[in-house]
Design a protein around this motif. Sequence first.
Motif, mmCIF file in Angstrom:
data_model
loop_
_atom_site.group_PDB
_atom_site.id
_atom_site.type_symbol
_atom_site.label_atom_id
_atom_site.label_comp_id
_atom_site.label_asym_id
_atom_site.label_seq_id
_atom_site.Cartn_x
_atom_site.Cartn_y
_atom_site.Cartn_z
ATOM 1 N N GLY A 162 8.018 -15.419 3.241
ATOM 2 C CA GLY A 162 8.722 -15.924 4.401
ATOM 3 C C GLY A 162 7.825 -15.934 5.617
ATOM 4 O O GLY A 162 6.699 -15.418 5.595
ATOM 5 N N ASN A 163 8.334 -16.513 6.687
ATOM 6 C CA ASN A 163 7.587 -16.580 7.935
ATOM 7 C C ASN A 163 7.273 -15.173 8.447
ATOM 8 O O ASN A 163 8.159 -14.353 8.588
ATOM 9 N N ARG A 164 6.007 -14.905 8.649
ATOM 10 C CA ARG A 164 5.529 -13.619 9.170
ATOM 11 C C ARG A 164 5.841 -12.451 8.239
ATOM 12 O O ARG A 164 6.053 -11.320 8.687
ATOM 13 N N ALA A 165 5.853 -12.711 6.947
ATOM 14 C CA ALA A 165 5.960 -11.609 5.986
ATOM 15 C C ALA A 165 4.773 -10.677 6.187
ATOM 16 O O ALA A 165 3.626 -11.121 6.240
ATOM 17 N N ARG A 166 5.039 -9.396 6.303
ATOM 18 C CA ARG A 166 3.942 -8.477 6.628
ATOM 19 C C ARG A 166 4.351 -7.038 6.330
ATOM 20 O O ARG A 166 5.537 -6.724 6.179
ATOM 21 N N LEU A 167 3.338 -6.193 6.252
ATOM 22 C CA LEU A 167 3.530 -4.752 6.195
ATOM 23 C C LEU A 167 3.004 -4.142 7.483
ATOM 24 O O LEU A 167 1.929 -4.511 7.955
ATOM 25 N N LYS A 168 3.751 -3.228 8.048
ATOM 26 C CA LYS A 168 3.241 -2.500 9.204
ATOM 27 C C LYS A 168 2.076 -1.611 8.766
ATOM 28 O O LYS A 168 1.976 -1.227 7.602
ATOM 29 N N ALA A 169 1.215 -1.310 9.719
ATOM 30 C CA ALA A 169 0.022 -0.525 9.399
ATOM 31 C C ALA A 169 0.398 0.816 8.775
ATOM 32 O O ALA A 169 -0.240 1.277 7.823
ATOM 33 N N GLU A 170 1.455 1.441 9.282
ATOM 34 C CA GLU A 170 1.873 2.732 8.734
ATOM 35 C C GLU A 170 2.334 2.594 7.289
ATOM 36 O O GLU A 170 2.075 3.455 6.449
ATOM 37 N N ALA A 171 3.027 1.470 6.995
ATOM 38 C CA ALA A 171 3.497 1.250 5.628
ATOM 39 C C ALA A 171 2.325 1.051 4.673
ATOM 40 O O ALA A 171 2.312 1.583 3.554
ATOM 41 N N SER A 172 1.325 0.295 5.115
ATOM 42 C CA SER A 172 0.144 0.079 4.273
ATOM 43 C C SER A 172 -0.556 1.394 3.972
ATOM 44 O O SER A 172 -1.012 1.625 2.841
ATOM 45 N N THR A 173 -0.632 2.266 4.964
ATOM 46 C CA THR A 173 -1.252 3.576 4.770
ATOM 47 C C THR A 173 -0.478 4.401 3.746
ATOM 48 O O THR A 173 -1.053 5.018 2.851
ATOM 49 N N GLY A 174 0.844 4.411 3.869
ATOM 50 C CA GLY A 174 1.664 5.169 2.929
ATOM 51 C C GLY A 174 1.581 4.626 1.521
ATOM 52 O O GLY A 174 1.496 5.387 0.556
ATOM 53 N N LEU A 175 1.600 3.317 1.376
ATOM 54 C CA LEU A 175 1.541 2.707 0.052
ATOM 55 C C LEU A 175 0.202 2.946 -0.627
ATOM 56 O O LEU A 175 0.093 2.849 -1.850
ATOM 57 N N GLY A 177 -1.194 5.823 -0.464
ATOM 58 C CA GLY A 177 -1.235 7.253 -0.743
ATOM 59 C C GLY A 177 -2.093 8.026 0.235
ATOM 60 O O GLY A 177 -2.576 9.118 -0.080
ATOM 61 N N GLN A 178 -2.265 7.477 1.440
ATOM 62 C CA GLN A 178 -3.120 8.106 2.433
ATOM 63 C C GLN A 178 -2.291 8.792 3.508
ATOM 64 O O GLN A 178 -1.179 8.370 3.832
ATOM 65 N N ARG A 179 -2.855 9.818 4.094
ATOM 66 C CA ARG A 179 -2.189 10.553 5.158
ATOM 67 C C ARG A 179 -2.188 9.733 6.437
ATOM 68 O O ARG A 179 -3.173 9.068 6.767
ATOM 69 N N LEU A 180 -1.090 9.776 7.174
ATOM 70 C CA LEU A 180 -0.998 9.057 8.437
ATOM 71 C C LEU A 180 -1.793 9.784 9.511
ATOM 72 O O LEU A 180 -1.625 10.984 9.714
ATOM 73 N N THR A 181 -2.674 9.057 10.204
ATOM 74 C CA THR A 181 -3.448 9.649 11.291
ATOM 75 C C THR A 181 -2.990 9.140 12.653
ATOM 76 O O THR A 181 -3.209 9.794 13.668
ATOM 77 N N GLU A 182 -2.382 7.960 12.676
ATOM 78 C CA GLU A 182 -1.816 7.437 13.916
ATOM 79 C C GLU A 182 -0.674 6.490 13.578
ATOM 80 O O GLU A 182 -0.617 5.944 12.484
ATOM 81 N N GLY A 183 0.224 6.324 14.527
ATOM 82 C CA GLY A 183 1.377 5.475 14.285
ATOM 83 C C GLY A 183 2.638 6.296 14.092
ATOM 84 O O GLY A 183 2.671 7.507 14.330
ATOM 85 N N LEU A 184 3.711 5.631 13.636
ATOM 86 C CA LEU A 184 5.021 6.250 13.529
ATOM 87 C C LEU A 184 5.248 6.826 12.129
ATOM 88 O O LEU A 184 5.197 6.100 11.137
ATOM 89 N N ALA A 185 5.515 8.114 12.081
ATOM 90 C CA ALA A 185 5.731 8.764 10.788
ATOM 91 C C ALA A 185 6.943 8.187 10.068
ATOM 92 O O ALA A 185 6.973 8.119 8.835
ATOM 93 N N GLY A 186 7.956 7.754 10.822
ATOM 94 C CA GLY A 186 9.141 7.193 10.206
ATOM 95 C C GLY A 186 8.876 5.902 9.454
ATOM 96 O O GLY A 186 9.591 5.559 8.513
ATOM 97 N N GLN A 187 7.834 5.165 9.863
ATOM 98 C CA GLN A 187 7.454 3.929 9.183
ATOM 99 C C GLN A 187 6.546 4.212 7.985
ATOM 100 O O GLN A 187 6.335 3.347 7.135
ATOM 101 N N TRP A 188 6.004 5.416 7.924
ATOM 102 C CA TRP A 188 5.042 5.800 6.891
ATOM 103 C C TRP A 188 5.673 6.516 5.704
ATOM 104 O O TRP A 188 5.276 6.317 4.559
ATOM 105 N N VAL A 189 6.674 7.346 5.956
ATOM 106 C CA VAL A 189 7.098 8.308 4.948
ATOM 107 C C VAL A 189 7.746 7.646 3.735
ATOM 108 O O VAL A 189 7.508 8.064 2.592
ATOM 109 N N GLN A 190 8.553 6.611 3.904
ATOM 110 C CA GLN A 190 9.171 5.983 2.743
ATOM 111 C C GLN A 190 8.153 5.259 1.869
ATOM 112 O O GLN A 190 8.201 5.407 0.639
ATOM 113 N N PRO A 191 7.198 4.495 2.434
ATOM 114 C CA PRO A 191 6.138 3.936 1.592
ATOM 115 C C PRO A 191 5.326 5.007 0.861
ATOM 116 O O PRO A 191 4.990 4.839 -0.319
#
Length: 222
Positions: A162-175, A177-191
């Motif tokens: 779809g138009n502007r289909a994308r993953l947020k940077a935090e989601a890409s980090t979580g997917l 399997g990497q630890r979040l170093t910056e950004g929103l933890a709420g966007q990271w934890v489910q991925p």
Amino acid sequence: MTDAAFAAPLHDLPMDGPELASLIAAKLCHDFISPSGAIMSGLDLLNDPSSQDMRDDAIGLITDSAKKMVALVQFCRVAFGAATTAERFTADELKALVDGVTAGGRATIAWNISPGDFGKPQARALVNLAYLTAAALPMGGEAVISATRDGDQLKIEGKAEGNRARLKAEASTGLAGQRLTEGLAGQWVQPYWLWLTVQQTGGRLDVETVEGRVVLTARMPS
């Protein structure tokens, strides 16, 4: 992502259990606060003598918010918790859980699930992957969720187009399997939770992102 990322022993994972549990709890509180707050607002209107002309609106707000809260709780029991006493889940049951929490969103979801049921880890992976696929379409589009079996292997795929289909940077980090170093933890934890669910079964999670399309593919024992 590299094969090494999926072969990491559990003691080498980037986050320990208590820290991960606290982040999941924080996410759940964040998700629950909106419908629970709306229910309280509706009750306040019902109890306000000067707002009796808004009684029907208040009842509608309470009803819709209560349905949303129940849908969230039912989804999270499978997506994050030990689920229910059931050991197996049908495709229809899992579809209903995802549809319940994505209703009203801009993305449409098409399901292509082969017959059969799913164990708890596979069910957890499927509902989280489906949810994250739909979330990759903030401007709308179609999320196609498929699950196929090949012998003792299960392939779960979510394709968002779809138009502007994308993953947020935090989601890409979580997917990854990497630890979040910056950004929103709420966007990271489910991925990250999806990656961890697949990894702990000895499976593999792949991510493909190109303009207008995001594809998440989990391969794990069936």
